[in-house]
Enzyme design. Structure first.
Site, mmCIF file in Angstrom:
data_model
loop_
_atom_site.group_PDB
_atom_site.id
_atom_site.type_symbol
_atom_site.label_atom_id
_atom_site.label_comp_id
_atom_site.label_asym_id
_atom_site.label_seq_id
_atom_site.Cartn_x
_atom_site.Cartn_y
_atom_site.Cartn_z
ATOM 1 N N TYR A 11 0.820 -1.223 0.000
ATOM 2 C CA TYR A 11 0.000 0.000 0.000
ATOM 3 C C TYR A 11 0.848 1.264 0.000
ATOM 4 O O TYR A 11 0.326 2.366 -0.039
ATOM 5 C CB TYR A 11 -0.902 0.009 1.259
ATOM 6 N N GLY A 12 2.176 1.091 0.081
ATOM 7 C CA GLY A 12 3.035 2.249 0.305
ATOM 8 C C GLY A 12 4.118 2.410 -0.741
ATOM 9 O O GLY A 12 3.853 2.399 -1.941
ATOM 10 N N THR A 13 5.344 2.511 -0.253
ATOM 11 C CA THR A 13 6.471 2.827 -1.135
ATOM 12 C C THR A 13 6.842 1.695 -2.085
ATOM 13 O O THR A 13 7.607 1.913 -3.019
ATOM 14 C CB THR A 13 7.725 3.195 -0.306
ATOM 15 N N LEU A 14 6.313 0.488 -1.840
ATOM 16 C CA LEU A 14 6.634 -0.642 -2.734
ATOM 17 C C LEU A 14 5.758 -0.665 -3.985
ATOM 18 O O LEU A 14 6.024 -1.423 -4.919
ATOM 19 C CB LEU A 14 6.470 -1.978 -1.990
ATOM 20 N N GLU A 84 11.469 -4.500 5.202
ATOM 21 C CA GLU A 84 10.462 -3.767 5.984
ATOM 22 C C GLU A 84 10.732 -3.822 7.491
ATOM 23 O O GLU A 84 9.996 -3.239 8.274
ATOM 24 C CB GLU A 84 9.059 -4.315 5.692
HETATM 25 N N1 PCA Z 1 6.356 -0.366 2.269
HETATM 26 C C1 PCA Z 1 5.351 -1.360 2.468
HETATM 27 C C2 PCA Z 1 4.794 -1.036 3.804
HETATM 28 C C3 PCA Z 1 4.970 0.424 3.910
HETATM 29 C C4 PCA Z 1 5.976 0.754 2.889
HETATM 30 O O1 PCA Z 1 6.355 1.848 2.557
HETATM 31 C C5 PCA Z 1 4.303 -1.239 1.396
HETATM 32 O O2 PCA Z 1 4.505 -0.539 0.393
HETATM 33 O O3 PCA Z 1 3.234 -1.851 1.546
#
Ligand code: PCA
Length: 154
Positions: A11-14, A84
């Site tokens: 949900y984030g930077t990935l 992570e």
């Molecule tokens: N990386 C993981 C968890 C939060 C982040 O930045 C993601 O993208 O889901």
């Protein structure tokens, strides 16, 4: 021996187009399954020293959160855990996720996702997002020094 696969909801930077997309692309066995959203609501905030997207494990609060689902093998899951900082920084937990096509729900699947482990009551009160974008109008651009400094790497 048959390979065991896992599904991961990011949900984030990935996510595609976000600062750590390269990490998913670096692992050859990772397979993109499509767009998705959490079946129930969770608070997604941007916080901490490095403006990290953080999902809080408080089901029913916040918003339905949009992201992407990937199929990964055991080795890829271990690499993601290390990246992570699971289980000390982010904590990998299984939740129900709806695979989507535009806004149509295709199916519900169980996925691993990374919840932030420690947060304060002040964090809970921050703006809740439905969709993370590092370059969003919130102005809270992700600080990649996180990857050198957060506890998993020390
Ligand atoms: N990386 C993981 C968890 C939060 C982040 O930045 C993601 O993208 O889901």
């Amino acid at each position: 021996m048959a390979e065991t696969y896992h599904k991961v909801f990011v949900y984030g930077t990935l996510k595609k187009g976000q600062p750590n997309e390269y990490f998913m692309n670096m692992i050859p066995s990772v397979e993109y399954l499509g767009t998705a959203e959490t079946r129930t609501k969770y608070p997604l905030i941007i916080g901490g020293e490095w403006n990290l997207p953080m999902l809080l494990n408080r089901e029913g609060e916040g918003k339905t959160v949009k992201g992407e689902v990937y199929r990964v093998d055991k080795d890829a899951l271990e690499r993601l855990d290390q990246f992570e900082g699971h289980p000390d920084f982010y904590e990998r937990t299984e939740i129900d996720v709806n695979l989507t096509n535009d806004d149509e729900v295709l199916s519900t699947v169980k996925c691993w996702t990374y919840f932030i482990k420690d947060y304060s009551e002040k964090d809970v009160k921050q703006e809740h997002f439905s969709l993370y974008d590092s370059a969003g109008c919130h102005g809270l651009v992700y600080d990649a020094r996180e990857n050198d400094e957060h506890p998993s790497q020390s």
